[in-house]
Structures are given as structure tokens and as C-alpha cells.
Motif scaffolding. Sequence first.
Motif, mmCIF file in Angstrom:
data_model
loop_
_atom_site.group_PDB
_atom_site.id
_atom_site.type_symbol
_atom_site.label_atom_id
_atom_site.label_comp_id
_atom_site.label_asym_id
_atom_site.label_seq_id
_atom_site.Cartn_x
_atom_site.Cartn_y
_atom_site.Cartn_z
ATOM 1 N N GLY A 29 16.100 63.961 43.642
ATOM 2 C CA GLY A 29 16.986 62.926 44.152
ATOM 3 C C GLY A 29 17.569 63.113 45.210
ATOM 4 O O GLY A 29 18.538 62.715 45.682
ATOM 5 N N THR A 30 17.003 63.979 46.203
ATOM 6 C CA THR A 30 17.336 64.164 47.608
ATOM 7 C C THR A 30 16.085 64.208 48.441
ATOM 8 O O THR A 30 15.102 64.877 47.991
ATOM 9 N N THR A 31 16.241 63.885 49.768
ATOM 10 C CA THR A 31 15.199 63.868 50.553
ATOM 11 C C THR A 31 15.214 64.932 51.696
ATOM 12 O O THR A 31 14.299 64.966 52.434
ATOM 13 N N ARG A 32 16.150 65.416 51.862
ATOM 14 C CA ARG A 32 16.353 66.081 52.945
ATOM 15 C C ARG A 32 16.076 65.406 54.197
ATOM 16 O O ARG A 32 15.453 65.975 55.015
ATOM 17 N N THR A 33 16.529 64.471 54.290
ATOM 18 C CA THR A 33 16.221 63.503 55.537
ATOM 19 C C THR A 33 17.186 62.896 55.912
ATOM 20 O O THR A 33 18.073 62.095 55.010
ATOM 21 N N ILE A 34 17.693 62.616 57.390
ATOM 22 C CA ILE A 34 18.820 61.962 57.730
ATOM 23 C C ILE A 34 18.332 60.727 58.590
ATOM 24 O O ILE A 34 17.512 60.835 59.206
ATOM 25 N N GLY A 35 18.886 59.535 58.441
ATOM 26 C CA GLY A 35 18.820 58.424 58.983
ATOM 27 C C GLY A 35 19.596 58.135 60.483
ATOM 28 O O GLY A 35 20.707 58.584 60.162
ATOM 29 N N LEU A 36 19.094 57.943 61.420
ATOM 30 C CA LEU A 36 19.728 58.047 62.970
ATOM 31 C C LEU A 36 19.614 56.922 63.422
ATOM 32 O O LEU A 36 18.491 56.512 63.891
ATOM 33 N N MET A 37 20.636 56.120 63.585
ATOM 34 C CA MET A 37 20.510 54.852 64.417
ATOM 35 C C MET A 37 21.507 54.565 65.555
ATOM 36 O O MET A 37 22.594 55.035 65.577
ATOM 37 N N VAL A 38 20.648 54.352 66.577
ATOM 38 C CA VAL A 38 21.748 54.242 67.736
ATOM 39 C C VAL A 38 21.072 52.952 68.399
ATOM 40 O O VAL A 38 20.391 52.194 67.935
ATOM 41 N N ALA A 39 22.172 52.355 69.649
ATOM 42 C CA ALA A 39 21.842 51.085 70.139
ATOM 43 C C ALA A 39 20.624 51.166 70.913
ATOM 44 O O ALA A 39 19.787 50.205 70.604
ATOM 45 N N ASP A 40 20.499 52.174 71.664
ATOM 46 C CA ASP A 40 19.198 52.190 72.503
ATOM 47 C C ASP A 40 18.929 53.600 72.980
ATOM 48 O O ASP A 40 19.650 54.299 73.762
ATOM 49 N N ILE A 41 17.807 54.085 72.497
ATOM 50 C CA ILE A 41 17.459 55.409 72.622
ATOM 51 C C ILE A 41 17.077 55.524 74.231
ATOM 52 O O ILE A 41 17.330 56.716 74.763
ATOM 53 N N THR A 42 16.766 54.575 74.671
ATOM 54 C CA THR A 42 16.495 54.498 76.359
ATOM 55 C C THR A 42 17.862 54.813 77.206
ATOM 56 O O THR A 42 17.809 55.168 78.330
ATOM 57 N N ASN A 43 18.974 54.799 76.669
ATOM 58 C CA ASN A 43 20.133 55.014 77.269
ATOM 59 C C ASN A 43 20.355 56.512 77.279
ATOM 60 O O ASN A 43 20.416 57.209 76.100
ATOM 61 N N PRO A 44 20.384 57.174 78.452
ATOM 62 C CA PRO A 44 20.555 58.707 78.562
ATOM 63 C C PRO A 44 21.554 59.290 77.855
ATOM 64 O O PRO A 44 21.315 60.519 77.265
ATOM 65 N N PHE A 45 22.578 58.560 77.499
ATOM 66 C CA PHE A 45 23.683 59.075 76.728
ATOM 67 C C PHE A 45 23.224 59.443 75.307
ATOM 68 O O PHE A 45 23.163 60.412 74.632
ATOM 69 N N PHE A 46 22.838 58.358 74.745
ATOM 70 C CA PHE A 46 22.182 58.431 73.329
ATOM 71 C C PHE A 46 21.048 59.366 73.232
ATOM 72 O O PHE A 46 20.881 59.960 72.396
ATOM 73 N N THR A 47 20.122 59.258 74.219
ATOM 74 C CA THR A 47 19.180 60.272 74.289
ATOM 75 C C THR A 47 19.468 61.464 74.004
ATOM 76 O O THR A 47 18.887 62.453 73.163
ATOM 77 N N ASP A 48 20.470 61.896 74.748
ATOM 78 C CA ASP A 48 21.176 63.515 74.606
ATOM 79 C C ASP A 48 21.601 63.452 73.571
ATOM 80 O O ASP A 48 21.471 64.714 72.824
ATOM 81 N N VAL A 49 22.388 62.747 73.000
ATOM 82 C CA VAL A 49 22.941 62.999 71.679
ATOM 83 C C VAL A 49 22.139 62.953 70.482
ATOM 84 O O VAL A 49 21.993 64.007 69.584
ATOM 85 N N VAL A 50 20.838 62.225 70.661
ATOM 86 C CA VAL A 50 20.200 62.214 69.612
ATOM 87 C C VAL A 50 19.072 63.336 69.623
ATOM 88 O O VAL A 50 19.067 64.128 68.681
ATOM 89 N N SER A 51 18.973 63.740 70.975
ATOM 90 C CA SER A 51 18.328 65.287 71.220
ATOM 91 C C SER A 51 19.035 66.251 70.391
ATOM 92 O O SER A 51 18.486 67.069 69.768
ATOM 93 N N VAL A 52 20.348 66.387 70.299
ATOM 94 C CA VAL A 52 21.003 67.717 70.119
ATOM 95 C C VAL A 52 21.229 67.466 68.400
ATOM 96 O O VAL A 52 21.023 68.308 67.693
ATOM 97 N N ILE A 53 21.354 66.243 68.057
ATOM 98 C CA ILE A 53 21.568 65.919 66.558
ATOM 99 C C ILE A 53 20.226 66.396 65.826
ATOM 100 O O ILE A 53 20.188 67.095 64.788
ATOM 101 N N GLN A 54 19.219 65.976 66.598
ATOM 102 C CA GLN A 54 17.898 66.269 65.997
ATOM 103 C C GLN A 54 17.759 67.718 65.696
ATOM 104 O O GLN A 54 17.122 68.356 64.838
ATOM 105 N N ASP A 55 18.064 68.562 66.995
ATOM 106 C CA ASP A 55 17.938 70.012 67.000
ATOM 107 C C ASP A 55 18.671 70.779 65.895
ATOM 108 O O ASP A 55 18.295 71.463 64.837
ATOM 109 N N VAL A 56 20.270 70.117 65.637
ATOM 110 C CA VAL A 56 20.895 70.896 64.883
ATOM 111 C C VAL A 56 20.349 70.532 63.413
ATOM 112 O O VAL A 56 20.274 71.350 62.420
ATOM 113 N N LEU A 57 20.083 69.333 63.052
ATOM 114 C CA LEU A 57 19.621 68.939 61.651
ATOM 115 C C LEU A 57 18.352 69.607 61.276
ATOM 116 O O LEU A 57 18.208 70.189 60.291
#
Lengths: 359, 359
Positions: free
Chosen positions: A74-102
Motif C-alpha cells: 500500500g505504499t509506492t515510495r514516490t512523492i508527487g511534486l508540483m510547481v508552477a513553472d519549472i522554468t523559473n530558476p527559483f522553482f528549479t533550485d527548490v525542485v533540485s534540492v527536494i529531489q536530492d533529499v528525497l
Amino acid sequence: MKRFGEEMQQRRKSTRKSPTMLDVAQSAKVSVATVSAVVNGSTPVSPELRSRIETAIQQIGYKRNTIARSLKIGTTRTIGLMVADITNPFFTDVVSVIQDVLHRAGYAVMLCCNDEDINLQDEQIELLLDRMVDGLIIAPAGEDAHLKRILASASVPTVLIDRLCDGIETDAVILDNRRAVLDATAYMLSLGHRRIGYISGSLETSTGRERLAGYRAALDAAALPFDEKLVQIGNFREKDAYKAAMQLLTSAGRPSAIFSANNLMVIGVMKAIRDIGLRCPDDISVVSFDDFPWADVFQPHLTTIAQPVQTIGEQAAQLIIDRLSGRGMEPPRRLMLQGRLIIRDSCRPFPLTAPHATA
Amino acid sequence: MKRFGEEMQQRRKSTRKSPTMLDVAQSAKVSVATVSAVVNGSTPVSPELRSRIETAIQQIGYKRNTIARSLKIGTTRTIGLMVADITNPFFTDVVSVIQDVLHRAGYAVMLCCNDEDINLQDEQIELLLDRMVDGLIIAPAGEDAHLKRILASASVPTVLIDRLCDGIETDAVILDNRRAVLDATAYMLSLGHRRIGYISGSLETSTGRERLAGYRAALDAAALPFDEKLVQIGNFREKDAYKAAMQLLTSAGRPSAIFSANNLMVIGVMKAIRDIGLRCPDDISVVSFDDFPWADVFQPHLTTIAQPVQTIGEQAAQLIIDRLSGRGMEPPRRLMLQGRLIIRDSCRPFPLTAPHATA
DNA sequence: GATCTTATTCGAAACGTTTAGATTGTGTCA
DNA sequence: TGACACAATCTAAACGTTTCGAATAAGATC
């Protein structure tokens, strides 16, 4: 005939389904339960069997089927991540570290972008939930009722980043947007600017509203009137911001300074300034939300509000990890971080007193 | 007692598992097979039953369990996407359009970054395969044997983007890197530069090698000698490039122009130029691979090689979609796109003949 | 009225795991 | 030797779908 047989063999080889636990079990002459036990280390298994099974796994090239496993546990060990716009460097950076930690924590990340579109947003969330993600990290494009319904009915833990949604009580990590913009505006005021243009993001978002509130607060604090003709909505994208800035710069009481509520928009603002034939900072001062890695190499060196992207990402990831490991029912945690005003040289005192004075 | 019952109810409500097809079937008084039929539209169902089932679905709030479905049909409608560094605007843009196209086609995207690290890369691919993605789109950090083994043994269709890997025969969409750099170098030569520094990416990647090859080809074409002291490895990251540029700029025969093999590195190069106390383009000319959206607003306006990111993303997504729908066994397709040299003003003729001449 | 179509609907066996509980075997102790 | 504990292993029932082939019912044909 031999030839035909070979072809069949070949075909089978390239298309055959991957080996299952049963295959391993048969090869090692044990039950699937035992194979499962060594694969998961869940129950003690005698050394002989263990090694027999391990070699069988090697030989056959067995990989456990995570889908079947997920179905069962009952668990997928997968997290859904939705941001407004991956093209925005702010979100890019945040996505990058989230991705890394997860990843480090053994989670995969499923990425979605809603393009600042509130309809697409709901679709994306549905897509993620449909994939049975264990948790959600999202920066909502806006707060429609639909989103709230979806999040309420879906029972996955959610953490909001960057933007809040009232009516959604979950973990969140955000910036003290009001304070950051207040500081930045106060800085411009301290340079003598009195007419400060404000290019706003969408007021559908908490960031859009809070940043504008910071601007107003700074004016209030300086006992200056709020002139709504000085604020234009740029919706966080370059194109809109360009038009907004054009509007501002060609209007009657042209501002002597402009604040851009994010990184994408300041590009539009700078283009407008250039197209009008003005120069920054000589003719007009500019401050922007969000920092750029190249800001102190390319001119004008922009004065910006830097967000602690690393921390935002780390905290968001940690919040969801915590939720998923035990801390299930605790009350929501809200983290509010501070921005940092980085003064470079896209602003000049006003009215100009320096040798360069134009008039 | 009533109270206790209520609590139980409450508890059950918040924690109970989501309704299954069986629940729907019982509520509508039909078999699960029929429910499945209407959910998937796979078999004709009479209007009465259909509507009975549909209202039951509404009422119960049934969502089909994609994990179970995937297990049964052997497909997840999820694509694994691995790039070197999501923080690199080139990859960001490509990821963004891939994501968009794939979503439209009903695929989810699982994102990984290998941080230009060859070990992490293998780990990431394993993670993706473990999640049973239907296909893979990857920009390999390097071409170790391990990667080849994994890709060979895993039977998912793969498309390579940006970088090739020899020994891996799959669909791919890449740039004509050699040609692009040849053109850019020829441009610098045409301005009179004879000593052109070259900040290279990792030679573990095909892009690293091909771009360097383009540089050499341009020198050859101009019958100029190749001086290996003029090329420094920057490994595609800003930090390394900074050091590399420092090396170059403080060495005996300082170049009059520098070519940077990607966008991240040119930032490092510009920082080095600034820290040495030189100015671009007055003292040194610069051209970089990869364009920036802000390139013609901030100074120096960089001359760059723009990649058709939109097309790269679209084609990559399309290749994988095609593979997954029928075109399974056809021979690999390779798409090679052309870069575009955008001349702005980060280069000056050499030796300087303009009025600004310094010596 | 018996037989044959045709159109729906259903029963039940997969898919590849996990896991509770049953079974087996071994050694201990009275 | 029998009773018992204990560990290792196994059997079999889930998990929630899909789908094949069988069952049923209703017309159509002779």
C-alpha cells in the motif's frame, strides 16, 4: 526447422517477461515466502538457504517487481511534486534540492508543472494521486475550491511550498514575503524614491498578495499614499511583466523606481526599460524578488531579494518524510523563512545628486 | 456508548482504505467484471447497468487503483527522465517541454538528476527501473560499462537526449555540436583572434568531445595550430570553469578570446574575468554555448549558440511515445538538430582597431 | 417447440508480491 | 521416551485490478 526454432528462441528472449520470485524459488528449491524473506530481510533465513537463494537471484537476474510490492503493502515510495513553472530558476533550485533529499531517503519524485494555470493544476494533482503517490509537495497556482476538495478527499500528506492556500491546513514552508518586500521598498524609499512602480504577481497566490502587502506596508510606514496606478499585474511571467512595465513607463507620472515581484518578471521589466530607451540605474532604479547566480557579473548588477532555496527545499522534503514515517497525525507545521536583501547597483538616489545627474 | 461508537466511526472514516471496485459492484448489484467494463469502456454494457454503476461510483467516490491496474496490464504509463543537472537552464527547458508533451499523452514523468556524477547516475537509473517506468529519456553523465549493462538488461525503450553513448543503440535526439562550435570559433577567428581559450565540458560526454572537436576543426580549417595549453576542462559547472578560466587568464600567453562550452561555465568565466580585473568585451571576447533569456538585456550582451530546446524536448518525448505505441521493434532513430549562433556584443575585433583601442 | 444467434453479464483465474499462521525439524529437559 | 520450546520454512490468502471463457437471456429461424 532448426532455424525457425532459433528465431523463436530469439524472439522469446527479447520479449519474455522478467523473472519472478517464483522462478527464483523453483531454481533454489524453496518457497516464495523464503525468497521474499531474504529479499526483504524481514525474517531470519538459514545461511545455506540464503546463499542458495542469492546465487539463484544473481543467475536468473531477478529484480523484484515494485508494482506488485506496492499493491500489497500500500505504499509506492514516490512523492508527487508540483510547481508552477519549472522554468523559473527559483522553482528549479527548490525542485533540485527536494529531489536530492528525497532520493537519499529512498523516494522517487514525480514532477508536474501547472504553468500557473489553475485548471491544469487540478489535472496534474489528479494525475499524481492517480499514480498513488505517498505524499505531495506543491506550490499551488491558485486556490480554487476544487483543489481543496481534491486534497481533502485524497488522504495523502501534503506540504505546501512557497505559497499557502487558505482553507488548506497542512505542513508548509514559505517565505516571509511581506517583510522581504517591506525591506526592499524601504530601501528604495531611503534612496529618496517616492514614486515606486510595483509589478505584481498573480493575486490568486499568497505570494502575490503578501508581497504587495509588504509594498503597501512600507509606504504606510513612510506615511506615503498608496497610488494604485503604480501597481500593475504581471502574473509572474516575463511577457505580462513586459506589458505591465511598458504601461507604467509610458504613463503620465512615470515612477523613478520599479519593484518586480519575481525573477522572471524582472527580465520583462528590463526589456521594457531598454525598449523605452531608458537606462537602469541611470534613469530608473530596479529591485527584484529572487536572486540570480549571474547577478554580480552582468550589468546592471541587480539588487535583489534572495530566497534561501536550499533551506526551503530541505525543509519541505523533511516535512514530508517525517509525515510519512510516524508523525502521521500531528498538527500541521508551518515554517516561515526570511529573505535577504542583496544590495548591488541597480538603484540610484533620487533625485540624482551625483555627478551623472541628467537634468 | 453512543459516543464511543461515533469515535470509532470517525476514526474509521479518516483511516479507512479507499473504496474498491468490489464496493462499487456490490452497491450497484453487479459483478466487478461489469464495473471494470464501464470504467474502461472495454466491453459494451447496457444503459441501465452503466448508469447504475456510474452513480454508484459517484456516490462511493471510487477511484481506480492504478497500482493494481499496472500490475495486471504490465504498464505504468510513467516515463523516467534523467538529466545531468536540472539546475542547468538548458536541461530545465528541455525537461519542461518533455514533461508537457508527455502529460498531454497521459504519461507521468519521474525525474532524476545525476549531478554529472557517474555513480549517482547508475543508482538513479536503477531507481527508475525499479519503479517500473515504461520508458526512459536520459542525458547520460558518462558512459560507463555499468550503464550499458543496465540498459541492455532492462527491456524498456530508451531515448538519449543531448548526449550519446557509444555502444548504446537507441533512439536519440542530439545537437550538431561540432558544427555549432566550428561556426562559433570561425566567427571569433574572423574577428582576428588567434589565441582562443576553450573551457571544455567533461570529455566523458559526447557533447564534451564533439564541441572540442568543433573547436579543433575550426583551427584546422584556418590552418592554425592547436595549442593544448589553451584548453581547460571545466566539467560543465561554474566552479570548475572559474578555476579553469583563472588558469587560462593568468598564464603566459593569455588568450584574447574565450569560448565556454556551456551556459553554467560562462558564468564562472565571467567571474574570473572580473576578478582578474579585465573587461568583456573590451579586454577579452567571450562566446558561450547555450543561450540565456536575459542575454540581450544584461551587459555584456553575450554572443551565444542557442539550442532548439523546444524541438529537442518535443522530439524526445515523441520518440518515446512512438516506441511505446507500436513502433516497438523498428531500428533506432537518431535526430540531429542544428544550433544557431546569435551574435551580440561580447566580442571585439582583435587586435583592436576601433576608437576604444587600449594600447 | 427446438435450435441457433447474438448481446450482455458473470465467475474466476491471473498479475507478483507480502505475511499471518501452520508445519516441520531439531534440540532440551524431565 | 514424550512433552515442549524454538527456529526455520512453507502454505495460502490477500492486495485491486483485467480479461477469458462460460452462463444466461432474449430473439430469430426453422
